[in-house]
Write a protein that holds these residues in place. Structure first.
Motif, mmCIF file in Angstrom:
data_model
loop_
_atom_site.group_PDB
_atom_site.id
_atom_site.type_symbol
_atom_site.label_atom_id
_atom_site.label_comp_id
_atom_site.label_asym_id
_atom_site.label_seq_id
_atom_site.Cartn_x
_atom_site.Cartn_y
_atom_site.Cartn_z
ATOM 1 N N ARG A 1 0.828 -1.211 0.000
ATOM 2 C CA ARG A 1 0.000 0.000 0.000
ATOM 3 C C ARG A 1 0.864 1.263 0.000
ATOM 4 O O ARG A 1 0.544 2.239 -0.663
ATOM 5 C CB ARG A 1 -0.928 -0.021 1.203
ATOM 6 C CG ARG A 1 -1.870 1.159 1.260
ATOM 7 C CD ARG A 1 -2.800 1.043 2.469
ATOM 8 N NE ARG A 1 -3.502 2.276 2.675
ATOM 9 C CZ ARG A 1 -4.762 2.467 2.343
ATOM 10 N NH1 ARG A 1 -5.437 1.506 1.768
ATOM 11 N NH2 ARG A 1 -5.352 3.619 2.568
ATOM 12 N N SER A 2 1.976 1.242 0.726
ATOM 13 C CA SER A 2 2.816 2.442 0.796
ATOM 14 C C SER A 2 3.486 2.741 -0.548
ATOM 15 O O SER A 2 3.593 3.903 -0.946
ATOM 16 C CB SER A 2 3.866 2.313 1.899
ATOM 17 O OG SER A 2 4.776 1.276 1.595
ATOM 18 N N ALA B 1 2.310 1.827 -3.543
ATOM 19 C CA ALA B 1 1.250 2.265 -4.447
ATOM 20 C C ALA B 1 0.877 3.714 -4.162
ATOM 21 O O ALA B 1 0.672 4.509 -5.078
ATOM 22 C CB ALA B 1 0.030 1.362 -4.308
ATOM 23 N N SER B 2 0.830 4.061 -2.889
ATOM 24 C CA SER B 2 0.541 5.447 -2.500
ATOM 25 C C SER B 2 1.635 6.384 -2.990
ATOM 26 O O SER B 2 1.361 7.475 -3.497
ATOM 27 C CB SER B 2 0.405 5.534 -0.975
ATOM 28 O OG SER B 2 0.251 6.867 -0.576
ATOM 29 N N ARG B 3 2.868 5.965 -2.857
ATOM 30 C CA ARG B 3 3.992 6.793 -3.320
ATOM 31 C C ARG B 3 3.954 6.985 -4.834
ATOM 32 O O ARG B 3 4.227 8.064 -5.342
ATOM 33 C CB ARG B 3 5.314 6.155 -2.905
ATOM 34 C CG ARG B 3 6.491 7.068 -3.168
ATOM 35 C CD ARG B 3 7.768 6.491 -2.648
ATOM 36 N NE ARG B 3 7.678 6.292 -1.210
ATOM 37 C CZ ARG B 3 8.536 5.583 -0.507
ATOM 38 N NH1 ARG B 3 9.545 4.991 -1.110
ATOM 39 N NH2 ARG B 3 8.410 5.452 0.793
ATOM 40 N N ALA C 1 1.233 6.990 -6.690
ATOM 41 C CA ALA C 1 0.132 7.920 -6.964
ATOM 42 C C ALA C 1 0.539 9.358 -6.643
ATOM 43 O O ALA C 1 0.236 10.283 -7.405
ATOM 44 C CB ALA C 1 -1.096 7.526 -6.151
ATOM 45 N N GLN C 2 1.236 9.558 -5.548
ATOM 46 C CA GLN C 2 1.697 10.900 -5.183
ATOM 47 C C GLN C 2 2.696 11.432 -6.203
ATOM 48 O O GLN C 2 2.691 12.619 -6.543
ATOM 49 C CB GLN C 2 2.313 10.875 -3.785
ATOM 50 C CG GLN C 2 1.313 10.626 -2.693
ATOM 51 C CD GLN C 2 1.978 10.371 -1.350
ATOM 52 O OE1 GLN C 2 3.165 10.561 -1.187
ATOM 53 N NE2 GLN C 2 1.192 9.919 -0.385
ATOM 54 N N TRP D 1 -1.929 14.154 1.490
ATOM 55 C CA TRP D 1 -2.673 13.034 0.942
ATOM 56 C C TRP D 1 -4.138 13.175 1.353
ATOM 57 O O TRP D 1 -4.698 12.398 2.111
ATOM 58 C CB TRP D 1 -2.079 11.712 1.423
ATOM 59 C CG TRP D 1 -2.677 10.514 0.766
ATOM 60 C CD1 TRP D 1 -3.357 9.498 1.380
ATOM 61 C CD2 TRP D 1 -2.682 10.190 -0.626
ATOM 62 N NE1 TRP D 1 -3.776 8.573 0.476
ATOM 63 C CE2 TRP D 1 -3.369 8.976 -0.778
ATOM 64 C CE3 TRP D 1 -2.179 10.817 -1.751
ATOM 65 C CZ2 TRP D 1 -3.564 8.376 -2.008
ATOM 66 C CZ3 TRP D 1 -2.367 10.216 -2.973
ATOM 67 C CH2 TRP D 1 -3.056 9.017 -3.090
ATOM 68 N N CYS E 1 -7.169 12.874 -0.161
ATOM 69 C CA CYS E 1 -8.259 11.948 -0.476
ATOM 70 C C CYS E 1 -8.160 10.639 0.289
ATOM 71 O O CYS E 1 -9.107 9.863 0.285
ATOM 72 C CB CYS E 1 -8.318 11.690 -1.979
ATOM 73 S SG CYS E 1 -6.844 10.917 -2.642
ATOM 74 N N GLY E 2 -7.065 10.381 0.969
ATOM 75 C CA GLY E 2 -6.912 9.126 1.679
ATOM 76 C C GLY E 2 -7.062 9.234 3.183
ATOM 77 O O GLY E 2 -6.834 8.268 3.899
ATOM 78 N N THR E 3 -7.462 10.402 3.673
ATOM 79 C CA THR E 3 -7.560 10.590 5.128
ATOM 80 C C THR E 3 -8.959 11.055 5.512
ATOM 81 O O THR E 3 -9.651 11.681 4.709
ATOM 82 C CB THR E 3 -6.525 11.616 5.617
ATOM 83 O OG1 THR E 3 -6.706 12.837 4.905
ATOM 84 C CG2 THR E 3 -5.113 11.117 5.410
ATOM 85 N N TRP F 1 -11.834 14.402 4.438
ATOM 86 C CA TRP F 1 -11.607 14.901 3.089
ATOM 87 C C TRP F 1 -12.801 15.687 2.570
ATOM 88 O O TRP F 1 -12.665 16.520 1.677
ATOM 89 C CB TRP F 1 -11.298 13.746 2.131
ATOM 90 C CG TRP F 1 -12.422 12.761 1.982
ATOM 91 C CD1 TRP F 1 -12.611 11.620 2.706
ATOM 92 C CD2 TRP F 1 -13.518 12.852 1.076
ATOM 93 N NE1 TRP F 1 -13.748 10.985 2.313
ATOM 94 C CE2 TRP F 1 -14.346 11.725 1.305
ATOM 95 C CE3 TRP F 1 -13.904 13.758 0.103
ATOM 96 C CZ2 TRP F 1 -15.511 11.487 0.600
ATOM 97 C CZ3 TRP F 1 -15.074 13.525 -0.610
ATOM 98 C CH2 TRP F 1 -15.856 12.407 -0.352
#
Length: 113
Positions: free
Chosen positions: A41-42, A44-46, A48-49, A85, A87-89, A92
């Motif tokens: 997940r981390s 994939a998040s990176r 996307a960022q 971040w 949209c992920g917290t 939002w």
């Protein structure tokens, strides 16, 4: 000195090209290692960022080059206690509401000629 769009044209072309190339490389890296990204997940998040990081200047540069006579409105607003971040917290919705209110306030009522 006022804003002279023609002075920024070459810069806009260079930034759009660079951001486009970096975005392409990111897509290649993601497609090669999609199995690794799917398991983390981390990571994939990176990814996307990073995509947002590359696309923001690309879109801004394209707008600058495509329609330099059109002055685009932008404002800075910081939500205390929020990271980048959004949209992920949780919470939002407040950010989305603020963005929608701002867009409605600054929306054009007619098409520029």
């Amino acid at each position: 000195m006022c804003y002279l769009p023609e002075m920024w044209h070459d810069f806009g072309v260079a930034v759009a090209g660079l951001a486009g190339a970096l975005t392409g490389l990111l897509f290649v890296a993601v497609s090669i290692k999609s199995d690794v990204l799917a398991g983390s997940r981390s990571l994939a998040s990176r990814a996307a960022q990073t995509l947002v990081l590359f696309m923001t200047p690309a879109i801004s540069a394209v707008l600058l080059v495509k329609n330099p006579a059109n002055i685009h409105k932008a404002e800075y607003f910081e939500f205390e206690g929020r990271d980048h971040w959004t949209c992920g917290t949780p919470g939002w919705e407040a950010v989305a509401d603020h963005a929608l209110e701002w867009a409605a306030k600054h929306a054009r009522t007619s098409t520029p000629t």
